[in-house]
Structure formats: C-alpha cells, structure tokens
Scaffold this motif. Sequence first.
Motif, short mmCIF file in Angstrom:
data_model
loop_
_atom_site.label_atom_id
_atom_site.label_comp_id
_atom_site.label_asym_id
_atom_site.label_seq_id
_atom_site.Cartn_x
_atom_site.Cartn_y
_atom_site.Cartn_z
N PHE A 163 82.76 107.82 114.08
CA PHE A 163 83.88 108.63 114.54
C PHE A 163 83.94 109.86 113.66
CE2 PHE A 163 85.12 104.20 115.47
CZ PHE A 163 85.18 104.28 116.85
N GLY A 164 83.48 110.98 114.18
CA GLY A 164 83.41 112.19 113.39
C GLY A 164 84.75 112.80 113.05
N LYS A 165 85.73 112.63 113.92
CA LYS A 165 87.03 113.25 113.70
C LYS A 165 87.68 112.74 112.42
CE LYS A 165 91.15 114.48 116.22
NZ LYS A 165 91.84 114.40 117.49
N HIS A 166 87.49 111.47 112.11
CA HIS A 166 88.10 110.89 110.93
C HIS A 166 87.08 110.55 109.84
CE1 HIS A 166 91.78 110.60 113.23
NE2 HIS A 166 91.11 109.97 114.18
N GLY A 167 85.80 110.78 110.11
CA GLY A 167 84.76 110.47 109.14
C GLY A 167 84.62 108.97 108.88
N THR A 168 84.91 108.17 109.88
CA THR A 168 84.82 106.72 109.73
C THR A 168 83.81 106.15 110.72
OG1 THR A 168 86.63 106.37 111.28
CG2 THR A 168 87.22 106.53 108.94
N ALA A 169 83.72 104.83 110.73
CA ALA A 169 82.78 104.17 111.64
C ALA A 169 83.33 102.82 112.05
CB ALA A 169 81.43 104.00 110.97
N TRP A 170 82.84 102.34 113.16
CA TRP A 170 83.10 100.98 113.57
C TRP A 170 81.94 100.18 113.00
CZ3 TRP A 170 87.31 99.23 116.15
CH2 TRP A 170 87.26 97.91 116.62
N PRO A 171 82.20 99.18 112.16
CA PRO A 171 81.09 98.50 111.47
C PRO A 171 80.20 97.70 112.42
CG PRO A 171 83.16 97.38 111.04
CD PRO A 171 83.50 98.61 111.82
N GLY A 172 78.96 97.56 112.00
CA GLY A 172 77.99 96.79 112.75
C GLY A 172 76.66 96.81 112.01
N SER A 173 75.68 96.16 112.59
CA SER A 173 74.37 96.15 111.95
C SER A 173 73.27 96.05 113.00
CB SER A 173 74.27 94.99 110.96
OG SER A 173 74.31 93.76 111.64
N PHE A 174 72.08 96.41 112.57
CA PHE A 174 70.88 96.36 113.39
C PHE A 174 69.87 95.46 112.68
CE2 PHE A 174 72.93 100.42 113.93
CZ PHE A 174 72.89 100.65 115.29
N GLU A 175 69.32 94.49 113.39
CA GLU A 175 68.27 93.62 112.85
C GLU A 175 66.93 94.17 113.29
OE1 GLU A 175 68.09 90.49 111.21
OE2 GLU A 175 70.23 90.50 110.77
N VAL A 176 66.06 94.46 112.33
CA VAL A 176 64.73 94.98 112.60
C VAL A 176 63.73 93.98 112.03
CG1 VAL A 176 63.17 96.92 112.21
CG2 VAL A 176 65.62 97.32 112.33
N GLY A 177 62.70 93.63 112.79
CA GLY A 177 61.75 92.67 112.24
C GLY A 177 60.55 92.40 113.11
N ASN A 178 59.73 91.48 112.62
CA ASN A 178 58.58 90.96 113.34
C ASN A 178 58.46 89.49 113.00
OD1 ASN A 178 57.49 90.90 110.74
ND2 ASN A 178 56.16 92.66 111.08
N THR A 194 82.59 100.30 107.40
CA THR A 194 83.77 100.94 107.98
C THR A 194 83.90 102.40 107.57
OG1 THR A 194 84.84 98.80 107.85
CG2 THR A 194 86.27 100.67 108.25
N HIS A 195 83.45 102.72 106.37
CA HIS A 195 83.54 104.10 105.88
C HIS A 195 82.35 104.95 106.31
CE1 HIS A 195 87.00 102.95 103.56
NE2 HIS A 195 86.31 101.95 103.02
N GLY A 196 81.47 104.40 107.13
CA GLY A 196 80.34 105.16 107.65
C GLY A 196 79.12 105.13 106.74
N ARG A 197 79.15 104.32 105.70
CA ARG A 197 77.97 104.23 104.84
C ARG A 197 76.90 103.40 105.54
NH1 ARG A 197 81.72 102.25 100.80
NH2 ARG A 197 82.89 104.06 100.13
N VAL A 198 75.67 103.83 105.35
CA VAL A 198 74.54 103.14 105.98
C VAL A 198 73.60 102.67 104.87
CG1 VAL A 198 72.64 103.34 107.63
CG2 VAL A 198 74.72 104.67 107.98
N ARG A 199 73.25 101.39 104.91
CA ARG A 199 72.31 100.85 103.94
C ARG A 199 71.44 99.81 104.62
NH1 ARG A 199 73.84 95.77 101.61
NH2 ARG A 199 75.82 95.07 102.45
N TYR A 200 70.32 99.47 103.98
CA TYR A 200 69.47 98.43 104.53
C TYR A 200 69.10 97.43 103.45
CZ TYR A 200 65.36 100.97 102.72
OH TYR A 200 64.43 101.60 101.92
N CYS A 201 68.90 96.19 103.88
CA CYS A 201 68.55 95.11 102.96
C CYS A 201 67.83 94.02 103.74
CB CYS A 201 69.81 94.55 102.28
SG CYS A 201 71.08 94.00 103.43
N GLN A 202 67.16 93.13 103.01
CA GLN A 202 66.50 92.01 103.69
C GLN A 202 67.53 91.02 104.14
OE1 GLN A 202 63.21 90.88 100.95
NE2 GLN A 202 62.03 90.97 102.83
N SER A 203 67.35 90.45 105.30
CA SER A 203 68.34 89.56 105.91
C SER A 203 68.68 88.37 105.03
CB SER A 203 67.84 89.08 107.27
OG SER A 203 67.76 90.17 108.14
N HIS A 204 67.74 87.88 104.25
CA HIS A 204 68.01 86.68 103.46
C HIS A 204 68.63 87.00 102.09
CE1 HIS A 204 64.00 87.88 102.04
NE2 HIS A 204 64.37 87.35 100.90
N GLU A 205 68.76 88.30 101.73
CA GLU A 205 69.33 88.66 100.44
C GLU A 205 70.81 88.33 100.39
OE1 GLU A 205 68.80 92.78 99.52
OE2 GLU A 205 66.64 92.59 99.32
#
Length: 158
Positions: free
Chosen positions: A117-132, A143-154
């Motif tokens: 949401f650009g108007k307020h600089g926020t985000a609706w939280p969620g995640s994407f699973e990428v793998g093989n 929620t604050h729009g930060r994006v990070r990645y990590c291994q699913s089992h961490e």
Amino acid sequence: MRSTSCSSHAGFTLLEMLIVLAITAILTGLGSQSLTQWQQRQQVKASASDLTHFLNRLRQQATGYNLTISFTEQLSAGESGVRAESEPRAGLAHQWTWTPLSPEVKILAIVGEPRFFGKHGTAWPGSFEVGNGVTRWRVIISTHGRVRYCQSHERGCQ
C-alpha cells in the motif's frame, strides 16, 4: 659358477589397477551427486534473492506513485512465477511479472494475500515459497513492507 639373471618386474598388477579404478569411480559418483545437489540449492537461493529484489522494486513503485500492488501466482506453459498488478488508476493498471532464474525452481505457494500500500507505506503481510526437490526458501513481506528471505526450516522463518 652360476649366473643369475635379476630381472625386475616393476609395475602394478591388473587386479591392483581395477581396485584403484573402482575406488575412483565410486568417489567420482559421490562427488558428482553432491555437486548436483549443491547447484540445485544455489539455484533456489539465487531465485529467492532475485524475487526479494523484484518485490523491493515494486514496494518503491507503490510508495513513489501511491499505488496498491497485489500479487498472484502465474502458471503458464509449465513455468511458474509471480504476477504483480496495481489497482486501476484512471483506467490504467500496471502489471509486472517475475519468473525464477532456473526452470527447475518453482513457486510452491503464496501464503496470505501479500500487497503493498503505497499511500501509507505499509503492506499486507504474506510470503512466497520458492523451491525444487532439494530445498525451499521463503520470501516474507512484513506489515511494514520489509522484504526478506530465509530457508523454510530456519528458526524464525515464518
């Protein structure tokens, strides 16, 4: 007086050579399998990093132009990816597409309904699973729009 002939037969027997070749083949096979799995893990990690950069660019777009950007999974011709779409503004909606760097890497799941949401600089939280078949990485939007990645089992990668 006896004459002795001293012939030296230096070298390896056929049996010794076969044993060395068998050991070499086994070690090569094990090393090759480990190398293949390492390459597959690196492909997933590189794709997760690339998706993180893609999402950060879209977050900047949303903030800069006061857009709401939502995400859906895109499946076409055996490829998986992420489609991002802005809300229509003056009858015009923008679309962006991300596909993994390697065809073996797939989007396994989209958890929640991630949005920026650009108007307020926020985000609706969620995640994407990428793998093989070897490993999985999760790209998380907070929620604050930060994006990070990590291994699913961490630990802490929810």
